[in-house]
Write a protein that holds these residues in place. Sequence first.
Motif, mmCIF file in Angstrom:
data_model
loop_
_atom_site.group_PDB
_atom_site.id
_atom_site.type_symbol
_atom_site.label_atom_id
_atom_site.label_comp_id
_atom_site.label_asym_id
_atom_site.label_seq_id
_atom_site.Cartn_x
_atom_site.Cartn_y
_atom_site.Cartn_z
ATOM 1 N N GLY A 483 22.455 25.387 14.078
ATOM 2 C CA GLY A 483 22.427 24.015 14.905
ATOM 3 C C GLY A 483 22.518 24.369 15.914
ATOM 4 O O GLY A 483 21.415 24.694 17.603
ATOM 5 N N LEU A 484 23.564 24.427 16.825
ATOM 6 C CA LEU A 484 24.879 24.642 17.602
ATOM 7 C C LEU A 484 23.859 25.823 18.397
ATOM 8 O O LEU A 484 24.038 25.492 19.315
ATOM 9 C CB LEU A 484 25.949 24.897 17.940
ATOM 10 C CG LEU A 484 26.389 24.483 19.257
ATOM 11 C CD1 LEU A 484 26.026 23.299 19.945
ATOM 12 C CD2 LEU A 484 28.698 24.026 18.894
ATOM 13 N N ARG A 485 24.594 27.241 17.057
ATOM 14 C CA ARG A 485 23.892 28.359 18.105
ATOM 15 C C ARG A 485 22.620 28.197 18.697
ATOM 16 O O ARG A 485 22.349 28.597 19.269
ATOM 17 C CB ARG A 485 24.273 29.555 17.036
ATOM 18 C CG ARG A 485 23.921 30.925 17.441
ATOM 19 C CD ARG A 485 23.786 31.632 16.570
ATOM 20 N NE ARG A 485 22.173 31.657 16.055
ATOM 21 C CZ ARG A 485 22.144 32.232 14.946
ATOM 22 N NH1 ARG A 485 23.241 33.684 14.399
ATOM 23 N NH2 ARG A 485 20.740 31.681 14.101
ATOM 24 N N ASP A 486 21.315 27.851 17.544
ATOM 25 C CA ASP A 486 20.236 27.783 18.113
ATOM 26 C C ASP A 486 19.990 27.001 19.148
ATOM 27 O O ASP A 486 19.079 27.426 20.364
ATOM 28 C CB ASP A 486 19.655 28.071 16.917
ATOM 29 C CG ASP A 486 19.295 28.560 15.646
ATOM 30 O OD1 ASP A 486 19.879 29.980 15.719
ATOM 31 O OD2 ASP A 486 18.462 28.388 14.710
ATOM 32 N N HIS A 487 20.916 25.836 19.326
ATOM 33 C CA HIS A 487 19.816 25.094 20.762
ATOM 34 C C HIS A 487 21.133 25.210 21.910
ATOM 35 O O HIS A 487 19.821 25.691 22.541
ATOM 36 C CB HIS A 487 21.245 23.525 20.025
ATOM 37 C CG HIS A 487 21.085 22.854 20.865
ATOM 38 N ND1 HIS A 487 19.273 22.143 20.761
ATOM 39 C CD2 HIS A 487 21.028 22.091 22.029
ATOM 40 C CE1 HIS A 487 18.771 21.330 21.993
ATOM 41 N NE2 HIS A 487 20.533 21.260 22.895
ATOM 42 N N LEU A 488 22.068 25.953 22.316
ATOM 43 C CA LEU A 488 22.202 26.803 23.505
ATOM 44 C C LEU A 488 21.173 28.315 23.336
ATOM 45 O O LEU A 488 21.462 28.219 24.255
ATOM 46 C CB LEU A 488 24.036 27.536 23.196
ATOM 47 C CG LEU A 488 24.836 26.176 22.962
ATOM 48 C CD1 LEU A 488 26.093 26.627 22.451
ATOM 49 C CD2 LEU A 488 25.030 25.092 23.249
ATOM 50 N N ARG A 489 21.212 28.716 22.477
ATOM 51 C CA ARG A 489 20.295 29.818 23.001
ATOM 52 C C ARG A 489 19.042 29.310 23.628
ATOM 53 O O ARG A 489 18.558 29.846 24.708
ATOM 54 C CB ARG A 489 19.985 30.607 21.436
ATOM 55 C CG ARG A 489 21.214 31.361 21.540
ATOM 56 C CD ARG A 489 21.268 32.663 20.208
ATOM 57 N NE ARG A 489 22.332 33.601 19.756
ATOM 58 C CZ ARG A 489 22.554 34.661 18.954
ATOM 59 N NH1 ARG A 489 21.988 33.832 18.496
ATOM 60 N NH2 ARG A 489 23.498 34.667 19.141
ATOM 61 N N ALA A 490 18.302 28.342 22.814
ATOM 62 C CA ALA A 490 16.843 27.718 23.163
ATOM 63 C C ALA A 490 16.917 26.874 24.846
ATOM 64 O O ALA A 490 16.105 27.023 25.693
ATOM 65 C CB ALA A 490 16.417 26.883 22.562
ATOM 66 N N LEU A 491 18.548 26.431 25.002
ATOM 67 C CA LEU A 491 18.626 25.526 25.895
ATOM 68 C C LEU A 491 18.733 26.894 27.914
ATOM 69 O O LEU A 491 17.889 26.802 28.593
ATOM 70 C CB LEU A 491 19.537 24.792 26.552
ATOM 71 C CG LEU A 491 20.090 24.041 25.258
ATOM 72 C CD1 LEU A 491 21.025 22.776 25.977
ATOM 73 C CD2 LEU A 491 18.764 22.604 26.552
ATOM 74 N N HIS A 492 19.275 28.178 26.834
ATOM 75 C CA HIS A 492 18.611 29.364 27.971
ATOM 76 C C HIS A 492 18.638 30.036 27.566
ATOM 77 O O HIS A 492 17.829 31.596 28.066
ATOM 78 C CB HIS A 492 20.433 29.966 28.336
ATOM 79 C CG HIS A 492 21.695 29.281 28.362
ATOM 80 N ND1 HIS A 492 21.870 28.133 27.218
ATOM 81 C CD2 HIS A 492 22.937 29.129 29.517
ATOM 82 C CE1 HIS A 492 23.144 27.392 28.360
ATOM 83 N NE2 HIS A 492 23.703 27.884 28.923
ATOM 84 N N GLY A 493 17.546 30.108 26.971
ATOM 85 C CA GLY A 493 15.292 30.689 26.925
ATOM 86 C C GLY A 493 15.604 31.987 26.140
ATOM 87 O O GLY A 493 15.828 33.179 26.682
#
Length: 493
Positions: A483-493
């Motif tokens: 959940g955290l990994r995918d969210h951080l990656r989504a925030l950075h495009g």
Amino acid sequence: MRHPPRSVLLAVTGAAALLGSVTVPAVTASGAVPACTVEYSVTSQWDTGFQGAVKITNNTAAMSGWNLTFDLAGGQKVSQGWNAKWSQSGTTVTAANETYNGQLGSGASVSAGFIASRSGGNAVPTTFKLNGTICNTDSGPTDPTDPTDPPDPGDGTAPVLRVFGNKLVDAAGTTRRMLGVNRSGGEFMCVQGRGIWDGPVDDASVRAIADWKANTVRIPLNEECWLGLSNIQPQYAGANYVNAVKDLVAKVRANGMTPMLELHWTYGQYTGNSSGCSDVHASCQKPMPDMQYTPSFWTSVANTFKDDPTVVFDLFNEPYPDRATSTTTQAWQCWRDGGTCPGIGYQVAGMQDLVDAIRATGARNLILAGGLAYSNDLSQWLAYKPTDPAGNLAAAWHVYNFNTCSNESCWNSTLAPVAAQVPLVAGEIGENTCSHGFVDQVMKWFDDRGLSYLGWTWNTWNCATGPSLISSYDGTPTAYGIGLRDHLRALHG
């Protein structure tokens, strides 16, 4: 965070010495009023650096934006600043207005400050230009092409973060958030005689954190191991421990991430309500830091990293004097002021003591302070906020699905007022469900308000008891960590 079951002070150097103000003359020999006046002063100085200040006065027509340049010809290097966007190219230093202080009326003044490194002397600049016009003289414009918005240095290193209002900003004045992970191990492995880190901290493992698009790594520490006390095995103590921390900090910075050093386990015997252990040594979470060793710990850490302003200091992991004292007022007073606290059998170092210990070294690094109830209660944080002479103090908060303040109603009533006045950093977020539904809610609330958060923890433990983000140090996430990994990656495009 409590952990799942698992089978000598450095010398103070370079203390700041207050100097007299060194001011460049403000008028010409003929007595004519110059187009602009700049007063430059060195306000404090130590072996390897100094703090400087400029006061700019506009003596001509009103300006809607300003840009000051001067040369530091003695090899000094500006590392951070405030009330202006500071940059340096070669010897030339540029301070450009922030959005909030760009209007400079006729006869109006504005002040800004900075931190710089030095070696040897500290030559004072002799020439200042405001929007291309030489100040402190009646000369006219000499370089009308000087930029009003200096370029970002773009050196790829971790940013220098500073409190500005209720935001964190970098040296260019850009708002920043700390988003990342905790790297547990340094707080417990050494005191248990099993090493310094839990798992690898090599380049590959740190790059794996960066690959999640994290920009911050929180590193929990143990005060007895750092100070090299006699109960710690020598190979895991003192200089060996300090050098291991310095090496990990360097790896984190090399990957463009902010290193956050946090004091987790401390000395002092506590056997009262919610005690984690009966041991006097730093082998579990105590309700408050101790006066015997903790100020010395922070003095040493600050002296070690004061010339690296990218390093953030998190004062104490999870205070819980509220479990020992009989009233909330007593708990908050203990938190801030320390001393003899009801229910705690050792002399306590309050948050003010720790801020003072750090600032006494000359360090101006960003400091975080968590509240009561294992840093889950910030209800009176503003009322008891420690005084920071550097004005660089932010609030820390922890939340798990099993905490008291774990719903939006509590966040709206107790966190939002704090976040309206100071930067708020959730130093630990997590859940023990091997899923990420709860942290998803936390991240959304913090995202909506532009706040910071870090997941617990980058260790390969059982996600139901840790909780742990990864199943391998190559960055393979657990069902919770994804959940955290995918969210951080989504925030950075």
